[in-house]
Design an enzyme around this catalytic site. Structure first.
Site, short mmCIF file in Angstrom:
data_model
loop_
_atom_site.label_atom_id
_atom_site.label_comp_id
_atom_site.label_asym_id
_atom_site.label_seq_id
_atom_site.Cartn_x
_atom_site.Cartn_y
_atom_site.Cartn_z
N CYS A 147 0.90 -1.25 0.01
CA CYS A 147 0.02 -0.01 -0.03
C CYS A 147 1.02 1.23 -0.05
O CYS A 147 1.97 1.47 0.61
CB CYS A 147 -0.90 -0.01 1.23
SG CYS A 147 -2.14 1.40 1.21
N ASP B 205 0.39 3.76 1.66
CA ASP B 205 0.42 4.64 2.96
C ASP B 205 1.71 4.72 3.48
O ASP B 205 2.68 3.95 3.70
CB ASP B 205 -0.40 3.47 3.91
CG ASP B 205 -0.79 4.29 5.30
OD1 ASP B 205 0.28 4.82 6.02
OD2 ASP B 205 -2.10 4.31 5.48
N ARG C 193 2.90 5.51 6.04
CA ARG C 193 3.35 4.91 7.67
C ARG C 193 4.02 3.45 7.28
O ARG C 193 4.55 2.76 7.98
CB ARG C 193 2.25 4.63 8.41
CG ARG C 193 1.52 5.87 8.90
CD ARG C 193 0.23 5.48 9.67
NE ARG C 193 -0.80 4.86 8.65
CZ ARG C 193 -2.06 4.67 9.11
NH1 ARG C 193 -2.42 4.90 10.31
NH2 ARG C 193 -2.90 3.96 8.16
N HIS D 25 -1.69 -3.61 5.48
CA HIS D 25 -1.73 -3.20 6.63
C HIS D 25 -3.05 -3.28 7.51
O HIS D 25 -3.93 -3.07 6.82
CB HIS D 25 -0.84 -2.16 6.72
CG HIS D 25 -1.49 -0.93 5.98
ND1 HIS D 25 -1.97 -0.06 6.80
CD2 HIS D 25 -1.59 -0.46 4.56
CE1 HIS D 25 -2.68 0.71 5.98
NE2 HIS D 25 -2.10 0.61 4.65
N CYS E 211 -6.24 0.25 6.97
CA CYS E 211 -5.95 0.69 5.85
C CYS E 211 -7.25 1.47 5.41
O CYS E 211 -8.41 1.16 5.30
CB CYS E 211 -5.81 -0.52 4.94
SG CYS E 211 -5.59 0.06 3.18
#
Length: 211
Positions: free
Chosen positions: A45, A47, A49, A101, A104
């Protein structure tokens, strides 16, 4: 740890990092420029983080990476397919990891009726996964539902990758190639193996096997 307030900070942080690396190993960048031979392709992803090199303690050149919203792998997506093709056929990676993760945002959006613009089209297949498994997911506590759908999305990704012709060609050549499904648990920093790895044609439905 360096913080970022703007693009100037990014450039300054880069200069500091490069100087530190060069001081420790004068040949580092010269060797890095010679080429790459990663053993693992990470499909994850976008993302912010989920910093792959940080959470795996790896270095530049160790992992080939493809990222998008909700780590989807559409069988018609030329971007994802090109990355997989290059990684498997040319870099000859030995592992492909489909990594989702917890928490999400894309998966959460797919579970709702709210519109998120063009992402409505991108997330539609995740809605389909939710619909196909709704009784199982809705039986869970509300706090666990998004993460379970994230797992099912990863499992779908593993299925998609393991059915691709380029993967079967690698197996036909006798190469070692495994496709894995993992979840990054943001609350602990730990990777969870979903134990859905595929490493041979016999694990794939016969209709997808190449003669």
């Amino acid at each position: 740890m360096a913080t970022i307030q703007g693009t100037k900070d990014v450039l300054e942080n880069n200069k500091e990092w490069a100087a530190q690396v060069q001081a420790k190993n004068p040949d580092y960048f010269a060797n890095l420029a010679k080429g790459q031979s990663p053993k693992l392709l990470w499909i994850g992803c976008a993302d912010s983080r989920v910093a792959v090199d940080v959470l795996t303690q790896t270095q530049p050149g160790d992992i080939f990476v493809h990222r998008n919203i909700a780590n989807r792998i559409p069988s018609e997506d030329l971007s994802a397919l090109s990355v997989i093709e290059y990684a498997v056929k040319h870099l000859k990676v030995e592992h492909v990891v489909v990594a989702g993760h917890t928490g999400c945002g894309g998966v959460k959006a797919a579970m709702s009726n709210g519109s998120v613009g063009i992402l409505d089209h991108w997330l539609r297949p995740i809605k389909d996964i939710y619909q196909a498994n709704q009784s199982e997911i809705d039986a869970l506590p509300e706090s666990e539902r998004v993460d379970r759908l994230s797992e099912l999305n990863v499992i779908q990704g593993v299925d998609t990758v393991s059915r691709l012709p380029v993967v079967h060609e690698a197996w036909k050549e006798g190469r070692s190639l495994q496709v894995h499904g993992w979840i990054m648990q943001l609350h602990s920093g730990l990777l969870k193996d979903l134990n859905v790895s595929v490493s041979a044609p016999k694990q794939v439905d016969s209709i997808y096997k190449l003669n």
